[in-house]
Enzyme design. Sequence first.
Site, PDB file in Angstrom:
ATOM      1  N   CYS A  53      15.562  -1.372  -7.384  1.00 50.80           N
ATOM      2  CA  CYS A  53      14.888  -1.685  -8.647  1.00 50.80           C
ATOM      3  C   CYS A  53      15.733  -1.172  -9.816  1.00 50.80           C
ATOM      4  O   CYS A  53      16.202  -0.030  -9.795  1.00 50.80           O
ATOM      5  CB  CYS A  53      13.501  -1.047  -8.678  1.00 50.80           C
ATOM      6  SG  CYS A  53      12.597  -1.466 -10.177  1.00 50.80           S
ATOM      7  N   CYS A  57      12.296   4.986 -13.071  1.00 51.06           N
ATOM      8  CA  CYS A  57      11.090   5.820 -12.917  1.00 51.06           C
ATOM      9  C   CYS A  57      11.444   7.048 -12.053  1.00 51.06           C
ATOM     10  O   CYS A  57      11.836   6.894 -10.888  1.00 51.06           O
ATOM     11  CB  CYS A  57       9.965   5.015 -12.267  1.00 51.06           C
ATOM     12  SG  CYS A  57       9.690   3.415 -13.064  1.00 51.06           S
ATOM     13  N   CYS A  60      10.308   7.494  -8.381  1.00 54.07           N
ATOM     14  CA  CYS A  60      10.287   6.361  -7.439  1.00 54.07           C
ATOM     15  C   CYS A  60      11.490   6.282  -6.494  1.00 54.07           C
ATOM     16  O   CYS A  60      12.637   6.210  -6.932  1.00 54.07           O
ATOM     17  CB  CYS A  60      10.155   5.061  -8.211  1.00 54.07           C
ATOM     18  SG  CYS A  60       9.872   3.664  -7.088  1.00 54.07           S
ATOM     19  N   CYS A  97      -2.872  -5.455  -1.227  1.00 58.32           N
ATOM     20  CA  CYS A  97      -2.041  -5.325  -2.432  1.00 58.32           C
ATOM     21  C   CYS A  97      -0.564  -5.445  -2.065  1.00 58.32           C
ATOM     22  O   CYS A  97      -0.069  -4.723  -1.206  1.00 58.32           O
ATOM     23  CB  CYS A  97      -2.316  -3.980  -3.088  1.00 58.32           C
ATOM     24  SG  CYS A  97      -1.312  -3.714  -4.555  1.00 58.32           S
ATOM     25  N   CYS A 128      -4.248  -8.429  -4.690  1.00 57.71           N
ATOM     26  CA  CYS A 128      -3.720  -7.632  -5.794  1.00 57.71           C
ATOM     27  C   CYS A 128      -2.197  -7.683  -5.674  1.00 57.71           C
ATOM     28  O   CYS A 128      -1.676  -7.675  -4.554  1.00 57.71           O
ATOM     29  CB  CYS A 128      -4.222  -6.196  -5.669  1.00 57.71           C
ATOM     30  SG  CYS A 128      -3.550  -5.088  -6.924  1.00 57.71           S
ATOM     31  N   CYS A 188      -5.926  -3.272 -12.555  1.00 60.10           N
ATOM     32  CA  CYS A 188      -5.928  -2.051 -11.746  1.00 60.10           C
ATOM     33  C   CYS A 188      -4.882  -1.165 -12.395  1.00 60.10           C
ATOM     34  O   CYS A 188      -3.693  -1.507 -12.411  1.00 60.10           O
ATOM     35  CB  CYS A 188      -5.555  -2.406 -10.305  1.00 60.10           C
ATOM     36  SG  CYS A 188      -5.234  -0.957  -9.288  1.00 60.10           S
ATOM     37  N   ARG A 260      -9.408   5.017  -6.899  1.00 57.16           N
ATOM     38  CA  ARG A 260      -8.707   5.056  -5.606  1.00 57.16           C
ATOM     39  C   ARG A 260      -7.919   6.342  -5.454  1.00 57.16           C
ATOM     40  O   ARG A 260      -7.044   6.664  -6.266  1.00 57.16           O
ATOM     41  CB  ARG A 260      -7.775   3.849  -5.468  1.00 57.16           C
ATOM     42  CG  ARG A 260      -7.080   3.842  -4.104  1.00 57.16           C
ATOM     43  CD  ARG A 260      -6.453   2.523  -3.742  1.00 57.16           C
ATOM     44  NE  ARG A 260      -7.392   1.452  -4.000  1.00 57.16           N
ATOM     45  CZ  ARG A 260      -7.261   0.553  -4.955  1.00 57.16           C
ATOM     46  NH1 ARG A 260      -6.216   0.554  -5.720  1.00 57.16           N
ATOM     47  NH2 ARG A 260      -8.178  -0.360  -5.127  1.00 57.16           N
TER      48      ARG A 260
HETATM   49  N1  SAM Z   1       7.562  -2.091  -9.708  1.00 59.63           N
HETATM   50  C1  SAM Z   1       6.193  -2.182  -9.990  1.00 59.63           C
HETATM   51  C2  SAM Z   1       5.764  -1.249 -11.104  1.00 59.63           C
HETATM   52  O1  SAM Z   1       6.338  -0.203 -11.308  1.00 59.63           O
HETATM   53  O2  SAM Z   1       4.789  -1.602 -11.792  1.00 59.63           O
HETATM   54  C3  SAM Z   1       5.309  -1.973  -8.798  1.00 59.63           C
HETATM   55  C4  SAM Z   1       5.538  -0.945  -7.751  1.00 59.63           C
HETATM   56  S1  SAM Z   1       5.382   0.753  -8.224  1.00 59.63           S
HETATM   57  C5  SAM Z   1       5.975   1.519  -6.795  1.00 59.63           C
HETATM   58  C6  SAM Z   1       3.645   1.080  -8.315  1.00 59.63           C
HETATM   59  C7  SAM Z   1       3.179   2.482  -8.615  1.00 59.63           C
HETATM   60  O3  SAM Z   1       3.387   3.317  -7.486  1.00 59.63           O
HETATM   61  C8  SAM Z   1       3.839   3.244  -9.742  1.00 59.63           C
HETATM   62  O4  SAM Z   1       3.388   2.874 -10.994  1.00 59.63           O
HETATM   63  C9  SAM Z   1       3.446   4.670  -9.412  1.00 59.63           C
HETATM   64  O5  SAM Z   1       2.224   4.999 -10.041  1.00 59.63           O
HETATM   65  C10 SAM Z   1       3.269   4.661  -7.899  1.00 59.63           C
HETATM   66  N2  SAM Z   1       4.318   5.486  -7.253  1.00 59.63           N
HETATM   67  C11 SAM Z   1       5.591   5.139  -7.050  1.00 59.63           C
HETATM   68  N3  SAM Z   1       6.293   6.147  -6.465  1.00 59.63           N
HETATM   69  C12 SAM Z   1       5.417   7.165  -6.317  1.00 59.63           C
HETATM   70  C13 SAM Z   1       5.541   8.483  -5.787  1.00 59.63           C
HETATM   71  N4  SAM Z   1       6.690   8.972  -5.344  1.00 59.63           N
HETATM   72  N5  SAM Z   1       4.446   9.266  -5.758  1.00 59.63           N
HETATM   73  C14 SAM Z   1       3.255   8.793  -6.224  1.00 59.63           C
HETATM   74  N6  SAM Z   1       3.087   7.555  -6.750  1.00 59.63           N
HETATM   75  C15 SAM Z   1       4.155   6.746  -6.802  1.00 59.63           C
HETATM   76  C1  DTB Z   2      -0.579   2.692  -7.053  1.00 60.48           C
HETATM   77  O1  DTB Z   2      -1.002   3.232  -8.096  1.00 60.48           O
HETATM   78  N1  DTB Z   2      -0.149   3.377  -5.987  1.00 60.48           N
HETATM   79  C2  DTB Z   2       0.342   2.497  -4.966  1.00 60.48           C
HETATM   80  C3  DTB Z   2      -0.005   1.099  -5.565  1.00 60.48           C
HETATM   81  N2  DTB Z   2      -0.499   1.399  -6.861  1.00 60.48           N
HETATM   82  C4  DTB Z   2       0.999   0.029  -5.599  1.00 60.48           C
HETATM   83  C5  DTB Z   2       1.775   2.713  -4.642  1.00 60.48           C
HETATM   84  C6  DTB Z   2       2.056   4.106  -4.161  1.00 60.48           C
HETATM   85  C7  DTB Z   2       3.494   4.168  -3.817  1.00 60.48           C
HETATM   86  C8  DTB Z   2       3.879   5.480  -3.210  1.00 60.48           C
HETATM   87  C9  DTB Z   2       5.323   5.573  -2.939  1.00 60.48           C
HETATM   88  C10 DTB Z   2       5.850   4.624  -1.908  1.00 60.48           C
HETATM   89  O2  DTB Z   2       5.173   4.251  -0.950  1.00 60.48           O
HETATM   90  O3  DTB Z   2       7.036   4.246  -2.033  1.00 60.48           O
HETATM   91 FE1  SF4 Z   3      10.858  -0.005  -9.962  1.00 59.18          FE
HETATM   92 FE2  SF4 Z   3       9.738   2.006  -8.687  1.00 59.18          FE
HETATM   93 FE3  SF4 Z   3       9.660   1.931 -11.341  1.00 59.18          FE
HETATM   94 FE4  SF4 Z   3       8.197   0.140  -9.914  1.00 59.18          FE
HETATM   95  S1  SF4 Z   3       7.926   2.360  -9.974  1.00 59.18           S
HETATM   96  S2  SF4 Z   3       9.484  -0.241 -11.711  1.00 59.18           S
HETATM   97  S3  SF4 Z   3       9.563  -0.130  -8.142  1.00 59.18           S
HETATM   98  S4  SF4 Z   3      11.526   2.130 -10.072  1.00 59.18           S
END
Ligand code: SAM
Ligand code: DTB
Ligand code: SF4
Length: 319
Positions: A53, A57, A60, A97, A128, A188, A260
């Site tokens: 990506c 973030c 992430c 989702c 979703c 959501c 959630r």
């Molecule tokens: N790329 C899209 C976005 O950012 O909107 C969708 C996927 S992203 C992984 C969805 C959500 O997962 C993020 O907004 C964040 O709240 C959650 N998330 C991602 N990595 C995480 C982590 N290491 N621990 C907890 N929540 C996480």
């Molecule tokens: C949200 O708030 N949490 C979920 C869902 N929306 C998409 C994602 C959690 C991702 C946790 C890190 C991972 O699995 O990579």
């Molecule tokens: Fe990309 Fe992860 Fe950020 Fe979603 S949360 S925009 S997958 S870097």
Amino acid sequence: MIAGQKWDTQKVNALYELPFTQLLFEAQKTHRQHFPGDEVELCTLLSVKTGACPEDCAYCPQSAHYQTGVSREKIMALEKVIEHAKCAKENGAIRFCMGAAWRNPPKKEFPKILAMIRAVKALGLETCVTLGMLSEEQVAELREAGLDFYNHNLDTSPEFYDKIITTRTYQDRLDTLHRVHQAGINLCCGGILGMGETREDRIQLLLQLVRLPQPLKSVPINRLIPFDGTPLEKKNDIDNIEFIRTIAVTRIMLPHSIIRLSAGRIFMSEEMQALCFMAGANSMWLGDKLLTARNPECNADFTLLKKLGLSAKEYAAAS
Ligand code: SAM
Ligand code: DTB
Ligand code: SF4
């Protein structure tokens, strides 16, 4: 009255300052006015496009900016998505989702996502997706495909946000949420706790959530899963009681939302999860994988629900 007008920093802080048992009591009272006290909504997640990506973030594992060992995978074939969705349904999930590691969905791949939504919906599951930022055109196509919910998190307060993400602004996120709302798709939207934010940041996030144009149907509260290689790899900055308090305050401020208990349950004891449900959480991810991270095994979750006397919400076509 404008949405969220009755809340301000002082009022939210006063909730946080209540004695713990009183706060939980108030949250449980609110919860039972709007939801059955013994019901939990089970949802399942699937990463349909993983890694690489362009966003940065800091939490992430899928960001191309960090070396986290998450494998990069192209968009998943429709048949495979359907297989996962069928399995989720058999296990008792009512919402499926699908997440993609994109800044925004590329034109070429978008029709594949629309096909996934149609196919999952046809199985009798709520749909979703979480795909990053969207244009008006894309939102209209998602609506046309029958999408029930769009997940797009604000993640934290506007003040703390710049320490977590630099490649897109808070306003970008609000703009996408606004477009999704305008198209009549349910939002959501939630955040992550434990990234080094203060209680004040948590309060400001909650104020943002209550002031969104649409009363939120669905609010994921994630606990940071610290991934090696990300800037937050060493963070685990929220005390359990503060986490539970935040769930309770969210319940009181957003009485109609499904809350959630999202990422991070893998680190939580049964007792901790029980207190989160007592504080007003009424949904969780079912399945041993989130997008890339681990989640408790289904059997462990079924055992927990049984011990707590909680039952899984039945599917009914989303409104
Ligand atoms: N790329 C899209 C976005 O950012 O909107 C969708 C996927 S992203 C992984 C969805 C959500 O997962 C993020 O907004 C964040 O709240 C959650 N998330 C991602 N990595 C995480 C982590 N290491 N621990 C907890 N929540 C996480
Ligand atoms: C949200 O708030 N949490 C979920 C869902 N929306 C998409 C994602 C959690 C991702 C946790 C890190 C991972 O699995 O990579
Ligand atoms: Fe990309 Fe992860 Fe950020 Fe979603 S949360 S925009 S997958 S870097």
